[in-house]
Write an enzyme that holds these catalytic residues in place. Structure first.
Site, PDB file in Angstrom:
ATOM      1  N   SER A 190       1.478  -1.846  -1.838  1.00 50.78           N
ATOM      2  CA  SER A 190       1.161  -0.497  -2.305  1.00 50.78           C
ATOM      3  C   SER A 190       0.757  -0.535  -3.779  1.00 50.78           C
ATOM      4  O   SER A 190      -0.157  -1.263  -4.147  1.00 50.78           O
ATOM      5  CB  SER A 190       2.357   0.431  -2.048  1.00 50.78           C
ATOM      6  N   ASP A 221      -3.206   3.694   7.897  1.00 47.53           N
ATOM      7  CA  ASP A 221      -2.611   3.962   6.582  1.00 47.53           C
ATOM      8  C   ASP A 221      -2.796   5.428   6.208  1.00 47.53           C
ATOM      9  O   ASP A 221      -3.922   5.935   6.153  1.00 47.53           O
ATOM     10  CB  ASP A 221      -3.251   3.056   5.527  1.00 47.53           C
ATOM     11  N   HIS A 223       1.539   2.891   6.348  1.00 53.59           N
ATOM     12  CA  HIS A 223       1.613   2.323   4.996  1.00 53.59           C
ATOM     13  C   HIS A 223       3.011   1.790   4.663  1.00 53.59           C
ATOM     14  O   HIS A 223       3.163   0.629   4.265  1.00 53.59           O
ATOM     15  CB  HIS A 223       1.199   3.390   3.976  1.00 53.59           C
TER      16      HIS A 223
END
EC number: 3.1.1.3
Length: 469
Positions: free
Chosen positions: A217, A361, A393
């Site tokens: 991330s 995602d 995600h």
């Protein structure tokens, strides 16, 4: 219990090594009675010494043992061979001198010739959310669930430590917590590696160690910028590969994905963080903020990511600005230029890269990463791109970790990867060969670590000397 806490604190502080500015040695004294670490906003360790601007990027300005042990979820210390913190010289987005801290974790039976730079998911515009502080026992989380993500990432970091790798964790947002300022993050990551290698005199780390990069991330973008900037900014570093999970190539696209979602607060922290780096953005921000919403918006600058997410969950962040989505802050060309300046890519990496991405995602659409990979590949970058059909995600940060560890293990072991680009769409990253075994071992190791097991491989991977406490 309070007595025991103070006793542990006193022992750690008693054994705290002197703090050096390079040549003269300054003794750094903390009160023995404190029962929690001093936050970075108040800790003089984080303030660089006079004249540091004249030193080279990566220079160690000061070093210490952390005042409190590195701990799982701020409450369960883990048994490491040694832990150090270094304040080092780095560069901001504009190439100006700055200083930040990296935390160096040395497992038992470490192989000092293998280093992993792990970039955490800080996602906050508050200096007291920095990993150097957040990972210590009894640190303040910066609001309800404030540093829960960083705390959780220590479970992934231990997987690297169990391989015998030295792990360095930079405070890549810098002293002002400039979240989303990824040029700074890239420089801080590279200079953190330089500082870690330069610490050999007191840590025992091999100054010529092979280095891997890993982040998911927001941490993946810091890692990616480090890879992009590596050839020109720090070409002397022997970086052998980067593993990126859930990469976010475009801030602009992510704004729309995040808005009105559970993590909408990331937008708020990002705006505040960028305004700290690009200071000319501050009056622009003030001019757009709706007056009666200003105080709540700016309160995010004093909280960590989990707490900010709770404060702004499911909200329309565009409504905080005059003009809303159509003609508000993010439509201003000056702000758009800042967002574009921190989009990927910003260079051509010379190292192989593993990219793991969820097809579904919810924060950064897969199309952005597809386009990023296409750009990298057209410039000759070696990429192994795996598109995960089943995850989202957040889940990919966990299910993709074993694949990242296996891939990094090969790179750090000197196993070369075939040049070129390879893209595959898979059902689930966790079902890749060897991944379930790594996941099972990681879970067991973390449970044993909670019971006091020394962190590190059972067999010595290399005869090394770790300086005594």
């Amino acid at each position: 219990m309070m007595f025991l806490t103070q006793l542990v604190s006193a022992l750690f502080l008693f054994f705290l090594g002197p703090i050096s500015y390079g040549k003269p040695v300054e003794t750094f004294v903390l009160p023995l009675a404190q029962d929690a670490p001093i936050p970075p906003s108040e800790d003089p360790f984080y303030q660089p010494p006079p004249g540091y601007e004249e030193t080279e990027p990566g220079t160690v300005l000061r070093q210490r043992r952390p005042p409190f042990p590195i701990s799982l979820f701020r409450s369960a210390p883990i048994d490491l061979a040694a832990t150090y913190q270094v304040l080092y010289r780095s560069s901001d987005t504009f190439g100006q001198p700055t200083a930040t801290v990296s935390t160096i974790l040395i497992p038992h039976n470490a192989n000092m010739s293998k280093v992993l730079s792990y970039q955490v998911v800080e996602d906050a515009a508050f200096i007291n959310c920095a990993p150097s502080y957040a990972l210590q026992l009894h640190s303040d989380p910066g609001g309800l669930f404030g540093t829960i993500i960083i705390q959780s990432e220590l479970l992934l970091i231990t997987a690297a430590l169990e391989n015998g790798w030295v792990v360095t964790i930079p405070d890549y947002e810098g002293p002002a917590a400039a979240f989303l300022a990824y040029w700074r993050a890239g420089y801080a990551t590279l200079d953190g590696i330089r500082a870690t290698l330069a610490s050999s005199g007191f840590t025992g780390v091999d100054p010529d160690a092979a280095v891997g990069l890993w982040g998911t991330s927001g941490g993946s973008v810091a890692s990616a910028f480090a890879a992009d900037l590596h050839p020109k900014y720090a070409p002397e570093l022997n970086i052998v590969g980067a593993a990126l999970g859930g990469v976010v190539p475009s801030i602009t696209t992510a704004l729309h994905s995040l808005n009105k979602g559970f993590d909408a607060g990331i937008i708020v922290s990002g705006v505040i963080g960028l305004s700290k780096e690009y200071t000319y953005m501050q009056p622009i921000l003030e001019s757009y903020l709706v007056p009666h919403l200003r105080d709540k918006f700016m309160s995010a600058g004093k909280k960590c990511s989990g707490a900010v997410s709770l404060d702004f969950r499911m909200e329309d962040i565009f409504s905080y600005f005059k003009g809303g989505e159509e003609s508000g802050l993010f439509a201003d060309p000056r702000v758009k230029a800042i967002l574009d300046h921190n989009a990927m890519p910003q260079g051509v990496p010379e190292i192989p890269i593993l990219i793991l991405k969820s097809v579904n995602d919810e924060i950064s659409p897969i199309s952005d990463t597809d386009a990023l990979v296409e750009k990298y590949c057209s410039n000759g970058v070696t990429i192994d791109y795996k598109r995960d059909l089943l995850s989202v995600h957040t889940i990919l940060a966990v299910t993709g970790a074993p694949e990242a560890v296996l891939w990094l293990r090969d790179r750090l072991d000197g196993i070369t990867v075939e040049k070129g680009c390879k893209t595959s769409t898979i059902f689930m990253t966790l079902l890749q060969p060897g991944a379930l075994e790594v996941m099972s071992k990681t879970i067991i190791d973390n449970l044993l670590n909670l019971l006091g097991k020394p962190v590190g491989p059972r067999l010595r991977t290399e005869i090394v000397h770790v300086p005594p406490l």
